[in-house]
Motif scaffolding. Sequence first.
Motif, mmCIF file in Angstrom:
data_model
loop_
_atom_site.group_PDB
_atom_site.id
_atom_site.type_symbol
_atom_site.label_atom_id
_atom_site.label_comp_id
_atom_site.label_asym_id
_atom_site.label_seq_id
_atom_site.Cartn_x
_atom_site.Cartn_y
_atom_site.Cartn_z
ATOM 1 N N GLU A 32 17.470 81.104 23.378
ATOM 2 C CA GLU A 32 17.224 81.146 21.875
ATOM 3 C C GLU A 32 17.193 82.570 21.441
ATOM 4 O O GLU A 32 17.927 82.973 20.346
ATOM 5 C CB GLU A 32 15.794 80.747 21.324
ATOM 6 C CG GLU A 32 15.689 79.345 21.464
ATOM 7 C CD GLU A 32 14.273 78.816 21.491
ATOM 8 O OE1 GLU A 32 13.358 79.776 21.561
ATOM 9 O OE2 GLU A 32 14.242 77.520 21.342
ATOM 10 N N LYS A 33 17.229 83.488 22.251
ATOM 11 C CA LYS A 33 16.875 85.077 21.849
ATOM 12 C C LYS A 33 18.530 85.558 21.736
ATOM 13 O O LYS A 33 18.817 86.283 21.098
ATOM 14 C CB LYS A 33 16.113 85.926 22.649
ATOM 15 C CG LYS A 33 14.588 85.630 22.451
ATOM 16 C CD LYS A 33 13.778 86.500 23.449
ATOM 17 C CE LYS A 33 12.319 86.476 23.068
ATOM 18 N NZ LYS A 33 11.396 87.356 23.886
ATOM 19 N N ILE A 34 19.198 85.174 22.813
ATOM 20 C CA ILE A 34 20.526 85.746 22.963
ATOM 21 C C ILE A 34 21.640 84.721 22.344
ATOM 22 O O ILE A 34 22.941 85.114 22.520
ATOM 23 C CB ILE A 34 21.119 86.202 24.617
ATOM 24 C CG1 ILE A 34 21.058 84.607 25.332
ATOM 25 C CG2 ILE A 34 19.772 86.906 25.094
ATOM 26 C CD1 ILE A 34 21.358 85.048 26.849
ATOM 27 N N GLY A 35 21.237 83.435 21.862
ATOM 28 C CA GLY A 35 22.123 82.819 21.346
ATOM 29 C C GLY A 35 23.237 82.015 22.210
ATOM 30 O O GLY A 35 24.337 81.847 21.973
ATOM 31 N N ALA A 36 22.698 82.162 23.519
ATOM 32 C CA ALA A 36 23.648 81.248 24.719
ATOM 33 C C ALA A 36 23.494 79.816 24.211
ATOM 34 O O ALA A 36 22.381 79.240 24.336
ATOM 35 C CB ALA A 36 22.984 81.654 26.037
#
Length: 217
Positions: free
Chosen positions: A197-201
């Motif tokens: 979620e944080k890195i948009g992976a």
Amino acid sequence: MNEEIRLAIADDHALFRRGLANILRTYPGIQVIIEAQDGQDLLNQMALSVPDVVLLDLQMPVLDGIKTTEQLKQHHPSVKIIIISMHDEDGFVTHLMELGANGYLVKDSDPDEVALAVQTVVREDYYYGAFLTKVMHRRMVERTRPKKPSFSHLTQLSDREVEVLQLICEGLTNAQIAGKLFLSDRTVEGHRTRIMEKIGAKNTAAMVVYAVKNGIF
């Protein structure tokens, strides 16, 4: 695997597409359900039958591999995507993995490796193999100076999340990470979800690309 893997192949070169389809049909557990001549043809056929895995050429008319990957991730996020292309430049590879592709093969790959890649992305979400491993290695050794991970305030990872991400990059499963860090499987899965979620992976492969680009692995 108990159920057959439903496979689609999209490539504008009919001889290659049909030849690959015929070869892969000889492998137990693989059922080729779609043969498409370009990305748009693939999407049109998927309105009637959705495959588990798509083997996707990069350079096609009408809708190329990059745009098709974007469309697939938007409308069919559960479908695994393996790019199979003549292009072996690092930039193509990392860009497609960031978009959410689950694997990348060059067209001179052995049929056994193609079949293995298809089976592996269903089981493990991503396939690296020798080619993609070399790409990641080159990206690491080409750095001119060591650098620490740098993140915006929106993608700040905790020390524990960085540690989990590094172990993911080493190919460890959730259970193996849990044992190594003395955590529960559920806790590790929670860390994995928050990292994505944080890195948009979109998947594990994109997480590894992110880690390599930011000096984490």
